[in-house]
Design an enzyme around this catalytic site. Structure first.
Site, PDB file in Angstrom:
ATOM      1  N   MET A  64       0.845  -1.191   0.000  1.00  0.00           N
ATOM      2  CA  MET A  64       0.000   0.000   0.000  1.00  0.00           C
ATOM      3  C   MET A  64       0.882   1.244   0.000  1.00  0.00           C
ATOM      4  O   MET A  64       1.895   1.295   0.697  1.00  0.00           O
ATOM      5  CB  MET A  64      -0.892   0.001   1.250  1.00  0.00           C
ATOM      6  CG  MET A  64      -1.792   1.214   1.386  1.00  0.00           C
ATOM      7  SD  MET A  64      -2.760   1.150   2.930  1.00  0.00           S
ATOM      8  CE  MET A  64      -3.895  -0.173   2.554  1.00  0.00           C
ATOM      9  N   CYS A  65       0.474   2.245  -0.790  1.00  0.00           N
ATOM     10  CA  CYS A  65       1.160   3.536  -0.793  1.00  0.00           C
ATOM     11  C   CYS A  65       0.094   4.626  -0.629  1.00  0.00           C
ATOM     12  O   CYS A  65      -0.909   4.411   0.045  1.00  0.00           O
ATOM     13  CB  CYS A  65       1.987   3.708  -2.066  1.00  0.00           C
ATOM     14  SG  CYS A  65       1.004   3.743  -3.575  1.00  0.00           S
ATOM     15  N   TYR A  66       0.301   5.762  -1.227  1.00  0.00           N
ATOM     16  CA  TYR A  66      -0.650   6.877  -1.116  1.00  0.00           C
ATOM     17  C   TYR A  66      -1.896   6.641  -1.966  1.00  0.00           C
ATOM     18  O   TYR A  66      -3.015   6.658  -1.472  1.00  0.00           O
ATOM     19  CB  TYR A  66       0.015   8.192  -1.549  1.00  0.00           C
ATOM     20  CG  TYR A  66       1.248   8.529  -0.771  1.00  0.00           C
ATOM     21  CD1 TYR A  66       1.161   9.237   0.423  1.00  0.00           C
ATOM     22  CD2 TYR A  66       2.498   8.130  -1.212  1.00  0.00           C
ATOM     23  CE1 TYR A  66       2.304   9.540   1.147  1.00  0.00           C
ATOM     24  CE2 TYR A  66       3.643   8.426  -0.496  1.00  0.00           C
ATOM     25  CZ  TYR A  66       3.538   9.135   0.682  1.00  0.00           C
ATOM     26  OH  TYR A  66       4.666   9.431   1.402  1.00  0.00           O
ATOM     27  N   GLY A  68      -1.758   4.246  -4.924  1.00  0.00           N
ATOM     28  CA  GLY A  68      -1.670   3.026  -5.719  1.00  0.00           C
ATOM     29  C   GLY A  68      -0.670   3.086  -6.851  1.00  0.00           C
ATOM     30  O   GLY A  68      -0.658   2.199  -7.705  1.00  0.00           O
ATOM     31  N   PHE A  93      -3.692   4.010   0.326  1.00  0.00           N
ATOM     32  CA  PHE A  93      -4.273   4.314   1.630  1.00  0.00           C
ATOM     33  C   PHE A  93      -5.472   5.238   1.502  1.00  0.00           C
ATOM     34  O   PHE A  93      -6.425   5.130   2.280  1.00  0.00           O
ATOM     35  CB  PHE A  93      -3.234   4.933   2.570  1.00  0.00           C
ATOM     36  CG  PHE A  93      -3.810   5.274   3.914  1.00  0.00           C
ATOM     37  CD1 PHE A  93      -4.143   4.273   4.812  1.00  0.00           C
ATOM     38  CD2 PHE A  93      -4.062   6.588   4.266  1.00  0.00           C
ATOM     39  CE1 PHE A  93      -4.710   4.579   6.041  1.00  0.00           C
ATOM     40  CE2 PHE A  93      -4.619   6.909   5.492  1.00  0.00           C
ATOM     41  CZ  PHE A  93      -4.946   5.897   6.384  1.00  0.00           C
TER      42      PHE A  93
END
Length: 108
Positions: A64-66, A68, A93
């Site tokens: 998971m990042c900011y 995708g 996220f």
């Protein structure tokens, strides 16, 4: 698996609840502290060694990042390190927090 797969937050949430995969968050420490999915490992350059030592390579990993985007590069990197199955979470996220607000923890 030579290529990571993209997964939506609903499917990622289900895999996490059923303990079918581990979830890692690659965002910066400040963003992570301001909110992250429950049961998430904060994966950074400093924690990568511990993560690789403590998690089996045959256990699926969801990244998971900011939003995708950054997670795709990290997912590919984990595959190159030997993990069998790796997913990049579409929407990151931001999508997780929108869909599962009760599944967000705060602090480091």
């Amino acid at each position: 698996m030579d290529q990571f797969e993209c997964i939506n937050v609903a499917d990622a949430h289900q895999k996490l609840q059923e303990k079918e995969a581990v979830l890692v968050d690659i965002r910066d420490p400040q963003s992570f502290a301001m909110g992250h999915a429950v049961q998430t490992f904060h994966l950074t350059n400093d924690t990568l060694g511990a993560f690789m030592r403590d998690n089996d390579f045959d256990t699926p990993v969801m990244v998971m990042c900011y939003h995708g985007n950054s997670s795709k590069g990290a997912a590919q990197y984990l595959l190159q390190q030997g993990y069998d199955v790796v997913y990049s979470i579409d929407g990151g996220f931001e999508a997780w927090q929108r869909q599962f607000p009760a599944e967000v923890a705060y602090g480091a």
